[in-house]
Design an enzyme around this catalytic site. Structure first.
Site, PDB file in Angstrom:
ATOM      1  CE1 TYR A 142      -3.454  -2.675   0.520  1.00  0.00           C
ATOM      2  CE2 TYR A 142      -4.576  -0.824   1.538  1.00  0.00           C
ATOM      3  CZ  TYR A 142      -4.611  -2.083   0.997  1.00  0.00           C
ATOM      4  OH  TYR A 142      -5.808  -2.761   0.930  1.00  0.00           O
ATOM      5  CE  LYS A 188       2.208 -17.572  -3.635  1.00  0.00           C
ATOM      6  NZ  LYS A 188       1.290 -18.729  -3.740  1.00  0.00           N
ATOM      7  CG  ASP A 220      -1.561 -20.079  -2.230  1.00  0.00           C
ATOM      8  OD1 ASP A 220      -0.939 -20.064  -1.149  1.00  0.00           O
ATOM      9  OD2 ASP A 220      -1.138 -20.684  -3.238  1.00  0.00           O
ATOM     10  CG  ASP A 244      -7.898  -5.024   1.994  1.00  0.00           C
ATOM     11  OD1 ASP A 244      -8.795  -4.578   2.736  1.00  0.00           O
ATOM     12  OD2 ASP A 244      -7.935  -4.935   0.761  1.00  0.00           O
ATOM     13  CG  ASP A 248     -13.410  -7.509   2.872  1.00  0.00           C
ATOM     14  OD1 ASP A 248     -13.105  -6.803   3.849  1.00  0.00           O
ATOM     15  OD2 ASP A 248     -13.986  -7.064   1.863  1.00  0.00           O
TER      16      ASP A 248
END
Ligand code: IPM
Ligand code: MG
Length: 355
Positions: A142, A188, A220, A244, A248
């Site tokens: 970000y 990752k 993942d 983020d 959700d």
């Protein structure tokens, strides 16, 4: 009487409606204790841009930094989607987080027994879910440089420094110590160098918390495991963008994104906000679910003000309202005895919280 100064940032869309209900509940619970709230409103988001030309006026930062805590609604809306990036409401929010130094975003996902049927997953999969995403909030892709775009290329950079990873890891381990003492760090590392550093540093920090069990998971796989068997998680430690996305996803375990609160904390001050957005499509209709914001106010009492007994009262009042079958429209088809408006729900919870 003790006075707490609270910066209120209502924002756009349903922001004002839901903040009003949280304030109702806060004042109601305060009446049972020896403290009261003084609120100072500040502008952020599209509404701030419309009035001042800037989605984050300096005054909002000043007001926030001179308060005991910030209660935040939501920002954004299609109306401002075509502005240049730095004028967009979202840019204001990112700058706000950075200026306040709120590096740790705590996003609990809890499945209420009363709403077990509201989840899109089977009740036997989600029953008893109680996890917390600890998301790094002011670093990673970000904020990384260089970033930019020209006609044929767009680029962003994912960077984490050792110091940034150390401080968020400590947060996660400290929180785990108050819970089931398990941290699953998400990365990752099979592909990204930044993730390998993340994994190595988290492993080092873990040695200071011998009671906490640390595991690592690729992002993942984590996205899949959250749906397959969410109860395996206690604290999920993530960087900015992975958190983020996963928060959700985790929020839907509970049945409605309108239920879940969050806290963004740092060395200076905390920002307490629902995890959902400004929902411009339903703004002004009195149908938004205020529970995520009311629960954020409870997190504020607990984490920022140390008023745990008052926070407990709010949490109990929310549970009771759900148990008695009160539902806003988002949850109307799940065991509702009575469907109520945003402000009716606020009043019911405020009333229970004062008992
Ligand atoms: C969130 C939101 C924000 C984010 C947006 C609005 C900038 O999605 O708080 O999760 O990506 O952090
Ligand atoms: Mg998000």
């Amino acid at each position: 009487m003790k006075r707490y100064k609270i910066a209120l940032i209502k924002g756009d869309g349903i922001g004002p409606e839901i903040i009003d209900e949280a304030v109702k509940v806060l004042d109601s619970v305060a009446s049972c204790f020896d403290f009261y709230f003084e609120y100072v409103e500040a502008l952020m988001g599209g509404c701030a841009y419309d009035i001042t030309g800037d989605p984050l006026p300096q005054e909002t930062i000043n007001i926030s930094l001179s308060s005991d805590a910030v209660l935040f609604g939501a920002i954004g809306g299609t109306k401002w989607d075509n502005l240049p990036r730095e004028k967009r409401p979202e840019s204001g929010l990112l700058r706000f987080r950075k200026e306040l130094g709120v590096y740790a975003n705590l996003r609990p996902a809890v499945v209420y027994d009363e709403l077990i049927n509201a989840s899109s997953l089977k009740p036997e999969v989600v029953k008893g879910v109680d996890l917390m995403v600890v998301r790094e909030l002011i670093g990673g892709i970000y904020f990384g440089e260089p970033k930019g775009r020209d006609e044929n290329r767009g680029w962003n950079t994912m960077v984490y420094t050792r110091a940034e990873i150390v401080r968020i890891a400590h947060q996660a381990f400290k929180i785990a110590m108050t819970r089931s003492k398990r941290v699953c760090s998400i990365d990752k590392a099979n592909v990204l160098d930044v993730s390998q550093l993340w994994r190595d540093v988290v492993t080092e920090v873990a040695t200071e918390y011998p009671e906490v069990e640390l595991s690592h998971m690729y992002v993942d796989n984590a996205a899949m495991q959250l749906i397959r068997d969410p109860r395996q998680f206690d604290v999920m430690l993530t960087g900015n963008i992975f958190g983020d996305i996963l928060s959700d996803e985790a929020s839907m375990l509970s049945g409605s994104i309108g239920l879940l609160p969050s806290a963004s904390v740092g060395a200076k001050i905390g920002v307490y906000e629902p995890i959902h957005g400004s929902a411009p499509d339903i703004a002004g209709q009195g149908i938004a679910n205020p529970i995520a914001t009311i629960s954020s106010a409870s997190m504020m009492l607990r984490y920022a003000l140390g008023e745990n007994a008052a926070a407990d009262k709010i949490d109990a009042a929310v549970k009771r309202a759900l148990k008695e079958g009160y539902r806003t429209k988002d949850l109307a088809q799940f065991d509702a005895k009575e469907v109520c408006s945003t402000s009716e729900m606020g009043s019911i919870i405020a009333n229970y919280a004062a008992k």
